[in-house]
Design a protein around this motif. Structure first.
Motif, PDB file in Angstrom:
ATOM      1  N   ALA A 276       1.207  -1.018  -0.206  1.00 58.61           N
ATOM      2  CA  ALA A 276       0.273   0.103  -0.128  1.00 58.61           C
ATOM      3  C   ALA A 276       0.616   1.148  -0.063  1.00 58.61           C
ATOM      4  O   ALA A 276       0.418   2.462  -0.610  1.00 58.61           O
ATOM      5  CB  ALA A 276      -0.770   0.036   1.385  1.00 58.61           C
ATOM      6  N   ALA A 277       1.859   0.932   0.587  1.00 63.78           N
ATOM      7  CA  ALA A 277       2.601   2.670   0.372  1.00 63.78           C
ATOM      8  C   ALA A 277       3.514   2.814  -0.364  1.00 63.78           C
ATOM      9  O   ALA A 277       3.329   3.754  -1.203  1.00 63.78           O
ATOM     10  CB  ALA A 277       3.955   2.185   1.852  1.00 63.78           C
TER      11      ALA A 277
ATOM     12  N   LEU B 140       4.580   5.626  -5.143  1.00 62.11           N
ATOM     13  CA  LEU B 140       4.748   5.457  -7.094  1.00 62.11           C
ATOM     14  C   LEU B 140       4.593   6.565  -7.214  1.00 62.11           C
ATOM     15  O   LEU B 140       4.246   7.582  -8.186  1.00 62.11           O
ATOM     16  CB  LEU B 140       4.851   4.016  -7.397  1.00 62.11           C
ATOM     17  CG  LEU B 140       6.223   2.642  -6.788  1.00 62.11           C
ATOM     18  CD1 LEU B 140       5.810   1.480  -7.446  1.00 62.11           C
ATOM     19  CD2 LEU B 140       7.350   3.852  -7.215  1.00 62.11           C
ATOM     20  N   GLY B 141       2.816   6.164  -6.470  1.00 64.02           N
ATOM     21  CA  GLY B 141       2.060   7.616  -7.564  1.00 64.02           C
ATOM     22  C   GLY B 141       2.010   8.894  -6.926  1.00 64.02           C
ATOM     23  O   GLY B 141       1.871   9.965  -7.763  1.00 64.02           O
ATOM     24  N   ARG B 142       2.651   8.861  -6.293  1.00 66.85           N
ATOM     25  CA  ARG B 142       3.160  10.476  -5.603  1.00 66.85           C
ATOM     26  C   ARG B 142       4.301  11.246  -6.272  1.00 66.85           C
ATOM     27  O   ARG B 142       4.762  11.932  -6.669  1.00 66.85           O
ATOM     28  CB  ARG B 142       3.019  10.916  -4.294  1.00 66.85           C
ATOM     29  CG  ARG B 142       1.943  10.268  -3.622  1.00 66.85           C
ATOM     30  CD  ARG B 142       1.250  11.278  -3.376  1.00 66.85           C
ATOM     31  NE  ARG B 142       1.740  12.699  -2.925  1.00 66.85           N
ATOM     32  CZ  ARG B 142       1.035  13.979  -2.644  1.00 66.85           C
ATOM     33  NH1 ARG B 142      -0.103  13.643  -3.481  1.00 66.85           N
ATOM     34  NH2 ARG B 142       1.553  14.375  -1.536  1.00 66.85           N
ATOM     35  N   ALA B 143       4.943   9.933  -7.225  1.00 68.38           N
ATOM     36  CA  ALA B 143       7.272   9.763  -6.605  1.00 68.38           C
ATOM     37  C   ALA B 143       7.864  10.191  -8.434  1.00 68.38           C
ATOM     38  O   ALA B 143       8.626  10.373  -9.318  1.00 68.38           O
ATOM     39  CB  ALA B 143       7.566   9.815  -5.914  1.00 68.38           C
ATOM     40  N   THR B 144       5.851   9.353  -8.747  1.00 70.62           N
ATOM     41  CA  THR B 144       6.816   9.104 -10.116  1.00 70.62           C
ATOM     42  C   THR B 144       5.864   9.429 -11.022  1.00 70.62           C
ATOM     43  O   THR B 144       4.015   9.906 -11.051  1.00 70.62           O
ATOM     44  CB  THR B 144       7.001   7.952 -11.261  1.00 70.62           C
ATOM     45  OG1 THR B 144       5.494   6.479 -10.410  1.00 70.62           O
ATOM     46  CG2 THR B 144       8.048   7.363  -9.598  1.00 70.62           C
ATOM     47  N   ARG B 145       5.280   9.545 -12.674  1.00 70.86           N
ATOM     48  CA  ARG B 145       4.301  10.053 -13.718  1.00 70.86           C
ATOM     49  C   ARG B 145       4.456   8.439 -14.088  1.00 70.86           C
ATOM     50  O   ARG B 145       3.685   8.693 -15.428  1.00 70.86           O
ATOM     51  CB  ARG B 145       4.867  11.116 -14.559  1.00 70.86           C
ATOM     52  CG  ARG B 145       5.157  12.254 -13.926  1.00 70.86           C
ATOM     53  CD  ARG B 145       5.263  12.809 -15.159  1.00 70.86           C
ATOM     54  NE  ARG B 145       5.112  14.619 -14.272  1.00 70.86           N
ATOM     55  CZ  ARG B 145       4.733  15.413 -15.011  1.00 70.86           C
ATOM     56  NH1 ARG B 145       4.064  15.822 -15.949  1.00 70.86           N
ATOM     57  NH2 ARG B 145       4.962  16.819 -13.758  1.00 70.86           N
ATOM     58  N   TRP B 146       4.207   7.113 -13.744  1.00 74.48           N
ATOM     59  CA  TRP B 146       4.435   5.913 -14.604  1.00 74.48           C
ATOM     60  C   TRP B 146       3.126   5.521 -14.652  1.00 74.48           C
ATOM     61  O   TRP B 146       2.102   6.342 -13.850  1.00 74.48           O
ATOM     62  CB  TRP B 146       5.087   4.822 -13.473  1.00 74.48           C
ATOM     63  CG  TRP B 146       6.791   4.939 -13.068  1.00 74.48           C
ATOM     64  CD1 TRP B 146       7.348   5.713 -14.510  1.00 74.48           C
ATOM     65  CD2 TRP B 146       7.638   4.223 -12.561  1.00 74.48           C
ATOM     66  NE1 TRP B 146       8.747   5.484 -13.977  1.00 74.48           N
ATOM     67  CE2 TRP B 146       8.603   4.895 -12.681  1.00 74.48           C
ATOM     68  CE3 TRP B 146       7.319   3.202 -11.668  1.00 74.48           C
ATOM     69  CZ2 TRP B 146       9.870   3.706 -11.625  1.00 74.48           C
ATOM     70  CZ3 TRP B 146       8.694   2.581 -11.298  1.00 74.48           C
ATOM     71  CH2 TRP B 146       9.315   2.788 -10.681  1.00 74.48           C
ATOM     72  N   PRO B 147       2.715   4.902 -15.829  1.00 71.56           N
ATOM     73  CA  PRO B 147       1.485   4.480 -15.843  1.00 71.56           C
ATOM     74  C   PRO B 147       1.021   3.589 -14.677  1.00 71.56           C
ATOM     75  O   PRO B 147       1.356   3.003 -14.175  1.00 71.56           O
ATOM     76  CB  PRO B 147       1.295   3.756 -17.244  1.00 71.56           C
ATOM     77  CG  PRO B 147       2.519   3.783 -17.711  1.00 71.56           C
ATOM     78  CD  PRO B 147       3.285   4.239 -16.860  1.00 71.56           C
ATOM     79  N   LEU B 148      -0.336   3.522 -13.835  1.00 70.51           N
ATOM     80  CA  LEU B 148      -1.122   2.815 -12.714  1.00 70.51           C
ATOM     81  C   LEU B 148      -0.488   1.469 -13.515  1.00 70.51           C
ATOM     82  O   LEU B 148      -0.203   0.766 -12.118  1.00 70.51           O
ATOM     83  CB  LEU B 148      -2.694   2.839 -13.248  1.00 70.51           C
ATOM     84  CG  LEU B 148      -3.056   2.440 -11.694  1.00 70.51           C
ATOM     85  CD1 LEU B 148      -2.428   2.700 -10.828  1.00 70.51           C
ATOM     86  CD2 LEU B 148      -4.459   2.230 -11.658  1.00 70.51           C
ATOM     87  N   PRO B 149      -0.417   0.383 -14.328  1.00 70.27           N
ATOM     88  CA  PRO B 149       0.065  -0.782 -14.758  1.00 70.27           C
ATOM     89  C   PRO B 149       0.662  -1.102 -14.194  1.00 70.27           C
ATOM     90  O   PRO B 149       1.478  -2.053 -13.713  1.00 70.27           O
ATOM     91  CB  PRO B 149      -0.256  -1.387 -15.901  1.00 70.27           C
ATOM     92  CG  PRO B 149      -1.624  -0.642 -16.620  1.00 70.27           C
ATOM     93  CD  PRO B 149      -1.353   0.945 -15.569  1.00 70.27           C
ATOM     94  N   VAL B 150       1.694  -0.039 -14.449  1.00 68.42           N
ATOM     95  CA  VAL B 150       3.601  -0.359 -14.185  1.00 68.42           C
ATOM     96  C   VAL B 150       3.833  -0.132 -12.683  1.00 68.42           C
ATOM     97  O   VAL B 150       4.447  -0.831 -12.131  1.00 68.42           O
ATOM     98  CB  VAL B 150       4.805   0.872 -15.060  1.00 68.42           C
ATOM     99  CG1 VAL B 150       5.741   0.712 -14.172  1.00 68.42           C
ATOM    100  CG2 VAL B 150       3.711   0.346 -16.294  1.00 68.42           C
TER     101      VAL B 150
END
Length: 166
Positions: free
Chosen positions: A106-107, A112-122
């Motif tokens: 969860a963390a 990763l959602g806050r620190a990257t612009r990676w797509p959700l599947p990645v």
């Protein structure tokens, strides 16, 4: 081999010395994949791990019954073997590691959602990889902590010592 010497053979414990032991880790794998699979798959992984815990407790009770034959106090010793094994396994194999992997995943998904612009599947696959890679690092500290917890509490009630050998 010398005819006078006896070969010492250690009995193989199917629940601790074979691949069956890995069934106790099913829920950690389920938690690691939580972001990718339906929640029913995660609950099924807990069912597998709980079945393993229950089978190990039953096995230790059976062995205690055979070991104590018809001696007085047999039922108490069987109950202690079953309860000790079930509580130890439930904490060390299911509850604590499941919670730990759940929180790590969860963390990591959040970060990763806050620190990257990676797509959700990645981000989800990365979270799963992080969760799976965490499992080997948490096993020994959790096992030792549960030994300490039980040695400091439940096992004092019946005079038992640490029964688990990581």
């Amino acid at each position: 081999m010398d005819s006078g010497s006896e070969k010492m053979v250690k009995e193989v414990d199917i629940y601790r010395d074979t691949w069956v032991r890995f069934l106790g880790y099913a829920n950690e794998v389920g938690e690691a994949f939580r972001a990718l699979v339906p929640v029913g798959v995660v609950w099924a992984s807990y069912a597998i791990a709980t079945t393993y815990v229950s089978a190990d407790a039953f096995d230790k009770g059976k062995k205690a019954a055979a070991e104590h034959g018809e001696n007085p106090g047999k039922s108490t010793r069987v109950a202690v073997a079953v309860v000790d094994t079930f509580v130890w396994q439930a904490l060390a194999s299911v509850a604590i590691p499941g919670f730990t992997i759940n929180r790590v995943c969860a963390a990591s998904l959040y970060l990763l959602g806050r620190a990257t612009r990676w797509p959700l599947p990645v981000r989800k696959w990365t979270t799963t990889a992080i969760g799976l890679s965490t499992v080997p690092f948490i096993i020994t500290p959790i096992d030792r902590s549960v030994d300490f917890l039980l040695d400091s509490s439940l096992r004092k009630m019946y005079g038992g010592g640490s029964k688990h050998k990581p």
